[in-house]
Motif scaffolding. Structure first.
Motif, PDB file in Angstrom:
ATOM      1  N   LEU A 282     -11.745  16.002  -3.667  1.00  0.00           N
ATOM      2  CA  LEU A 282     -12.772  14.976  -3.480  1.00  0.00           C
ATOM      3  C   LEU A 282     -13.087  14.272  -4.798  1.00  0.00           C
ATOM      4  N   LEU A 283     -13.029  15.026  -5.905  1.00  0.00           N
ATOM      5  CA  LEU A 283     -13.219  14.392  -7.217  1.00  0.00           C
ATOM      6  C   LEU A 283     -12.062  13.437  -7.505  1.00  0.00           C
ATOM      7  N   ARG A 284     -10.869  13.879  -7.192  1.00  0.00           N
ATOM      8  CA  ARG A 284      -9.688  13.035  -7.401  1.00  0.00           C
ATOM      9  C   ARG A 284      -9.764  11.789  -6.525  1.00  0.00           C
ATOM     10  N   ALA A 285     -10.201  11.955  -5.280  1.00  0.00           N
ATOM     11  CA  ALA A 285     -10.315  10.809  -4.373  1.00  0.00           C
ATOM     12  C   ALA A 285     -11.357   9.821  -4.880  1.00  0.00           C
ATOM     13  N   PHE A 286     -12.516  10.329  -5.309  1.00  0.00           N
ATOM     14  CA  PHE A 286     -13.584   9.436  -5.758  1.00  0.00           C
ATOM     15  C   PHE A 286     -13.174   8.715  -7.032  1.00  0.00           C
ATOM     16  N   ALA A 287     -12.458   9.397  -7.926  1.00  0.00           N
ATOM     17  CA  ALA A 287     -11.969   8.741  -9.139  1.00  0.00           C
ATOM     18  C   ALA A 287     -11.026   7.595  -8.782  1.00  0.00           C
ATOM     19  N   GLY A 288     -10.121   7.836  -7.823  1.00  0.00           N
ATOM     20  CA  GLY A 288      -9.198   6.785  -7.413  1.00  0.00           C
ATOM     21  C   GLY A 288      -9.894   5.619  -6.739  1.00  0.00           C
ATOM     22  N   LEU A 289     -10.892   5.907  -5.903  1.00  0.00           N
ATOM     23  CA  LEU A 289     -11.652   4.843  -5.247  1.00  0.00           C
ATOM     24  C   LEU A 289     -12.392   3.987  -6.287  1.00  0.00           C
ATOM     25  N   CYS A 290     -12.985   4.658  -7.268  1.00  0.00           N
ATOM     26  CA  CYS A 290     -13.692   3.919  -8.329  1.00  0.00           C
ATOM     27  C   CYS A 290     -12.730   3.045  -9.120  1.00  0.00           C
ATOM     28  N   LEU A 291     -11.540   3.564  -9.390  1.00  0.00           N
ATOM     29  CA  LEU A 291     -10.540   2.764 -10.096  1.00  0.00           C
ATOM     30  C   LEU A 291     -10.139   1.557  -9.257  1.00  0.00           C
ATOM     31  N   GLY A 292     -10.038   1.737  -7.943  1.00  0.00           N
ATOM     32  CA  GLY A 292      -9.756   0.602  -7.064  1.00  0.00           C
ATOM     33  C   GLY A 292     -10.864  -0.429  -7.097  1.00  0.00           C
ATOM     34  N   GLY A 293     -12.124   0.023  -7.209  1.00  0.00           N
ATOM     35  CA  GLY A 293     -13.240  -0.917  -7.348  1.00  0.00           C
ATOM     36  C   GLY A 293     -13.154  -1.712  -8.637  1.00  0.00           C
ATOM     37  N   CYS A 294     -12.742  -1.048  -9.721  1.00  0.00           N
ATOM     38  CA  CYS A 294     -12.542  -1.751 -10.998  1.00  0.00           C
ATOM     39  C   CYS A 294     -11.437  -2.793 -10.862  1.00  0.00           C
ATOM     40  N   CYS A 295     -10.373  -2.443 -10.154  1.00  0.00           N
ATOM     41  CA  CYS A 295      -9.269  -3.385  -9.937  1.00  0.00           C
ATOM     42  C   CYS A 295      -9.736  -4.606  -9.164  1.00  0.00           C
ATOM     43  N   TYR A 296     -10.656  -4.404  -8.235  1.00  0.00           N
ATOM     44  CA  TYR A 296     -11.195  -5.529  -7.462  1.00  0.00           C
ATOM     45  C   TYR A 296     -11.876  -6.546  -8.383  1.00  0.00           C
ATOM     46  N   VAL A 297     -12.720  -6.026  -9.267  1.00  0.00           N
ATOM     47  CA  VAL A 297     -13.454  -6.902 -10.187  1.00  0.00           C
ATOM     48  C   VAL A 297     -12.495  -7.632 -11.129  1.00  0.00           C
ATOM     49  N   LEU A 298     -11.533  -6.913 -11.703  1.00  0.00           N
ATOM     50  CA  LEU A 298     -10.605  -7.517 -12.658  1.00  0.00           C
ATOM     51  C   LEU A 298      -9.650  -8.496 -11.967  1.00  0.00           C
ATOM     52  N   ALA A 299      -9.235  -8.168 -10.739  1.00  0.00           N
ATOM     53  CA  ALA A 299      -8.368  -9.091  -9.995  1.00  0.00           C
ATOM     54  C   ALA A 299      -9.098 -10.377  -9.683  1.00  0.00           C
ATOM     55  N   LEU A 300     -10.384 -10.272  -9.401  1.00  0.00           N
ATOM     56  CA  LEU A 300     -11.184 -11.471  -9.139  1.00  0.00           C
ATOM     57  C   LEU A 300     -11.256 -12.368 -10.364  1.00  0.00           C
ATOM     58  N   ARG A 301     -11.420 -11.758 -11.516  1.00  0.00           N
ATOM     59  CA  ARG A 301     -11.468 -12.541 -12.752  1.00  0.00           C
ATOM     60  C   ARG A 301     -10.108 -13.177 -13.055  1.00  0.00           C
ATOM     61  N   LEU A 302      -9.042 -12.437 -12.807  1.00  0.00           N
ATOM     62  CA  LEU A 302      -7.705 -12.980 -13.033  1.00  0.00           C
ATOM     63  C   LEU A 302      -7.409 -14.100 -12.045  1.00  0.00           C
ATOM     64  N   LYS A 303      -7.919 -13.974 -10.844  1.00  0.00           N
ATOM     65  CA  LYS A 303      -7.706 -14.989  -9.815  1.00  0.00           C
ATOM     66  C   LYS A 303      -8.337 -16.324 -10.212  1.00  0.00           C
ATOM     67  N   ALA A 304      -9.404 -16.262 -10.989  1.00  0.00           N
ATOM     68  CA  ALA A 304     -10.111 -17.477 -11.387  1.00  0.00           C
ATOM     69  C   ALA A 304      -9.374 -18.258 -12.474  1.00  0.00           C
ATOM     70  N   VAL A 305      -8.353 -17.657 -13.080  1.00  0.00           N
ATOM     71  CA  VAL A 305      -7.587 -18.317 -14.141  1.00  0.00           C
ATOM     72  C   VAL A 305      -6.482 -19.160 -13.523  1.00  0.00           C
ATOM     73  N   SER A 306      -6.300 -20.349 -14.022  1.00  0.00           N
ATOM     74  CA  SER A 306      -5.235 -21.238 -13.546  1.00  0.00           C
ATOM     75  C   SER A 306      -4.010 -21.088 -14.452  1.00  0.00           C
ATOM     76  N   PHE A 307      -2.944 -20.529 -13.900  1.00  0.00           N
ATOM     77  CA  PHE A 307      -1.744 -20.255 -14.676  1.00  0.00           C
ATOM     78  C   PHE A 307      -0.688 -21.336 -14.455  1.00  0.00           C
TER      79      PHE A 307
END
Length: 369
Positions: free
Chosen positions: A211-236
């Protein structure tokens, strides 16, 4: 609470088919890696004599992916309530059950047929399988646990409601502060405790360490959501998109090479970060890889990868019994072919069990509209 959402519904709703195909391909690749790491049960010469000895790391990809889509589901929801969280989790759980129930039930039946128990033991075993089919083992509520890869789904669905509640209640505070800190601390604890990430069966106080391993992975996925959103806002530019594609290939290339060649190392946690980096690029939809994956059969890979994940342990169990004198390499090809074929069968069964029509028929037996 709405004001604390990280993003509006657009990012959640405008997932293109091509991007889904890219994620589906990754799902299939990581599911196949899990499938290959379990060839350890085919009697290799030693612990380093089979492909993807570090394949257990692939599970972190699925935890991360679940965390990303869990945050996306909360952000997308227009009904802000705790009941809505459980409705989202229940819908995910109901879909998964269409794969878990037939694969686990068949596994228990075949195991009992091979062992030729008395009728009483056979019936008792099927009763015990209910706990496993309900994905309860990581809660500690089970008698027997035969389809071991289900530990991931058990840990996921026990952790998911709590994770989604924190996302809903704390919003940006959770995603920007708590999630990265929790992910770092929990992975750091696992690193110091065992020196690798292949740990799920141990108990830590009142809860399973899975359960600790699962929660750590879920939290990392939440971080990826935030960072992907910021990357999405950049025009490449085109060059920028191609550079992102190169970084993406490099991240997943390093991850797959590491999983193929290593086993039990503190580098596990660095590779998890590398996988997360590649996923951020995929989630952002900014890579030029999107235009390549345009074959329609990519749409089926997500469901097929799930079928392969929940069913391959049965083949892993039966092949050594049916080929007792065979070497690892003699058993490997039948294992792969039979696993892929059996996964197709489980997918076929699940597809016919899914949908509102099937569940509605059962509901209509007991409830009047």
């Amino acid at each position: 609470m709405v004001g604390s959402k990280v993003v509006g519904c657009a990012f959640a709703e405008k997932q293109s088919v091509v991007v889904n195909r890219e994620l589906n391909l990754l799902r299939m690749l990581f599911a196949f890696v899990v499938h290959m790491v379990h060839t350890s049960g085919l009697s290799p010469e030693d612990t380093y004599s089979y492909p993807f000895t570090e394949g257990y790391l692939a599970v972190e990809f699925f935890f991360l992916l679940s965390g990303f889509f869990a945050v996306q589901s909360v952000q997308k929801s227009t009904i802000v309530s705790r009941a809505e969280i459980m409705r989202i989790v229940w819908n995910k759980y109901r879909r998964i059950m269409c794969y878990v129930i037939p694969s686990t039930l068949i596994h228990y039946i075949l195991i009992n047929l091979l062992e030729k128990p008395s009728p009483w033991v056979f019936v008792r075993s099927l009763v015990y399988s209910v706990f496993e089919m309900a994905l309860l083992p990581m809660s500690g509520v089970y008698v027997t646990f035969l389809n071991l890869p289900l530990w991931y789904l058990s840990a996921l669905f026990i952790s998911l409601p709590f994770f989604m509640l924190l996302v809903q209640e704390w919003g940006e505070s959770f995603l920007y502060i708590v999630a990265p800190s929790a992910s770092l601390v929990l992975y750091g604890y696992l690193c110091m405790r065992t020196g690798h990430i292949d740990i799920w069966a141990e108990q830590y106080g009142l809860i399973s360490i899975s359960l600790l391993r699962a929660f750590a992975g879920l939290c990392l996925g939440g971080c990826c959501y935030v960072l992907a959103l910021r990357l999405k806002a950049v025009s490449f530019t085109i060059v920028g998109s191609r550079a992102l594609a190169c970084i993406q290939f490099m991240c997943f290339g390093i991850a797959f090479f590491y999983m193929y060649t290593h086993r039990y190392s503190k580098l596990d946690f660095l590779v998890i970060a590398i996988i997360a980096m590649g996923c951020i690029i995929v989630f952002s939809q900014k890579s030029s890889v999107n235009s390549v994956l345009n074959l329609p059969w990519f749409n089926q890979l997500a469901d097929y990868s799930l079928a392969l994940y929940v069913s391959h342990w049965s083949i892993r169990t039966y092949i050594p019994i049916l080929m007792p004198n065979a070497t690892y390499w003699q058993m490997l090809f039948p294992y792969i072919i039979c696993s892929l074929a059996y996964a197709a069968l489980i997918l076929w069964v699940a597809k016919r069990a899914q949908g509102a029509a099937v569940w509605g028929k059962w509901r209509n037996l007991f409830v009047r509209e």
